[in-house]
Enzyme design. Sequence first.
Site: not given
Ligand code: DOR
Length: 448
Positions: A64, A303
Site C-alpha cells: 500500500f 500481491d
Molecule cells: O512485482 C512485484 N512488485 N513483486 C514484488 O515482489 C514487489 C512488488 C512491488 O512492491 O512493486
Amino acid sequence: MAHYDAIFKNGTVANQDGVHAADIAIRGGRIAALGSLTADSADQITDCTGLHILPGVIDTQVHFREPGLEHKEDLASGSLSAVMGGVTGVFEMPNTNPLTVTRAAFEDKIARATGRMHCDFAFFIGGTHENVAELPELERLPGCAGVKVFMGSSTGTLLVADDDGVGAILEAIARRAAFHSEDEYRLEERKPLRIPGDPRSHPVWRDPEAALRSTKRLVALAHEYGKRIHVLHVSTAEEMVFLADHKDVATVEVTPHHLTLDETAYDRLGTFVQMNPPVRDKAHRAGIWAGVANGVVDVLGSDHAPHTIEEKQKPYPNSPSGMTGVQTLVPIMLDHVNAGKLSLERFVDLSAAGPARIFSIARKGRIAAGYDADLTIVDLKRRETITNNWIASKAGWTPYDGVAVTGWPVGTILRGSTVMWQGELVSAASGRPIEFMETMQPPGSFSP
Ligand code: DOR
C-alpha cells in the site's frame, strides 16, 4: 426471542461445514448466533436472499506504499480498493520508504492506518542483515504479521540474498516468516537476457530455475533451523511439486494473477503484466492450479503492487514490476469457481480459513460464534465487466480491464458494520490491527 445489533437474513453461508442456508446474528461486532433466526429481532436487518455469505476475505499480500510512495497508493486508497472488492483484512508489505525495518517505522504505520484504513490490517516487518538482533522483539509487536524477507530483489531495496543471512534470521525468530523466493545470484547473472523494449524477456531473465533454486535453499534452511516458512507467490510447477514434500515446514501462497494470466498476456498488456516473480507459460499456470487442487496451496495473496500508468508505460526494463490486485481478487476467483476450477469451499479455505490457520489469527477466518463478524457477501451469478474505472486504487488500472466475470462482491462487513454495499462505501474508515495468537501471549509460551 433475542435482540441483536444486526442480522443478515436469508443468505447462503459458505463455511467450515459446507454451503447451506443460515441467518447470521451479530452483537458487539462478533457473531452471536447462526441458523434459522426468524423469531429474533435486530437494530439492522439485511436481506441476503439470493446471495452467498463467506467469511471475510483476508488478502495476505498487499503493497500500500505509505509512507514514501504515496503517489502510487496510500493506506486509505489501498484499503478502499480492498473493501470495494469484498476484502475485510490485509497484510501489508515492508518495502515502503522508509523501509518497515524498525520499531519506529512499524509503529508509524500502525498510527497512520488507524482511523484511515477501511479494512482490518497487519504489517510485515522487513528482515535485513542489520536488524536480525531486534527481530524477536519486532515480530511480536501488536499488528505484526511476521517477518518478510526478499531473497531476490524486487521493488525497493530490501534484500537478504545469502544463506548465512537467511539462516541468521530463521535462527532469531519464532513465528512463521514470509519469503520472496527468487535466487538473487542467478538473477544478477541473467540480467543481460533482458531485451530492452520487450517485456516478454522478463520471464526469461527471472526464469523458473531462479525461483526453484531459491525455494530449495530456503526449505533446506528451514529444516536446519527448525522454523516455519511461508513461500509467497509461488510461480512454477516445479516448486509446487517440491513444496508438496515439505509441508512440515512450508506453507504456500499463490496469486490470482499467476492462476489467471499466462505468456500470451505479454502481447496484450506489455509491461502492465510485468511482475516478480513473473507470469509464466500455461504449463506453469497448470502446475499452480494442481497445487490448488491437491491442497498444497494454503492461501491466496493478491500481491497488490500498484504503480502509476506513466511508470508502467516506461520501456522495459525501466518499467517497475507489479500489478494492482486487491480489488479483483474476489471477482476473478469467483469467476474461476463458476468455471469449475475450484469449489466455493476451497475458495473460503484459501481466503479466510487458510490465513487464520497458518498465521494464527485470533477470532477471524470462519463464520462461527465468538468470531469477528467479518463477512464477504457475494452474488455468485452476477455477470459484470471489470474496468479501470471501477478500481479505487490510486494507480487506477487493472490487468483485467474489459474482462467479463461471473460472480461479484456486493457487501463487505467489518466486525458487524456494513462498509461496502452494492458498490457504495457506506461507513467511515474503522480498520483495526489484526490480532495474532502468538503475540497475545508472553514470549516462549506459544506452541504452534
Ligand atoms: O512485482 C512485484 N512488485 N513483486 C514484488 O515482489 C514487489 C512488488 C512491488 O512492491 O512493486
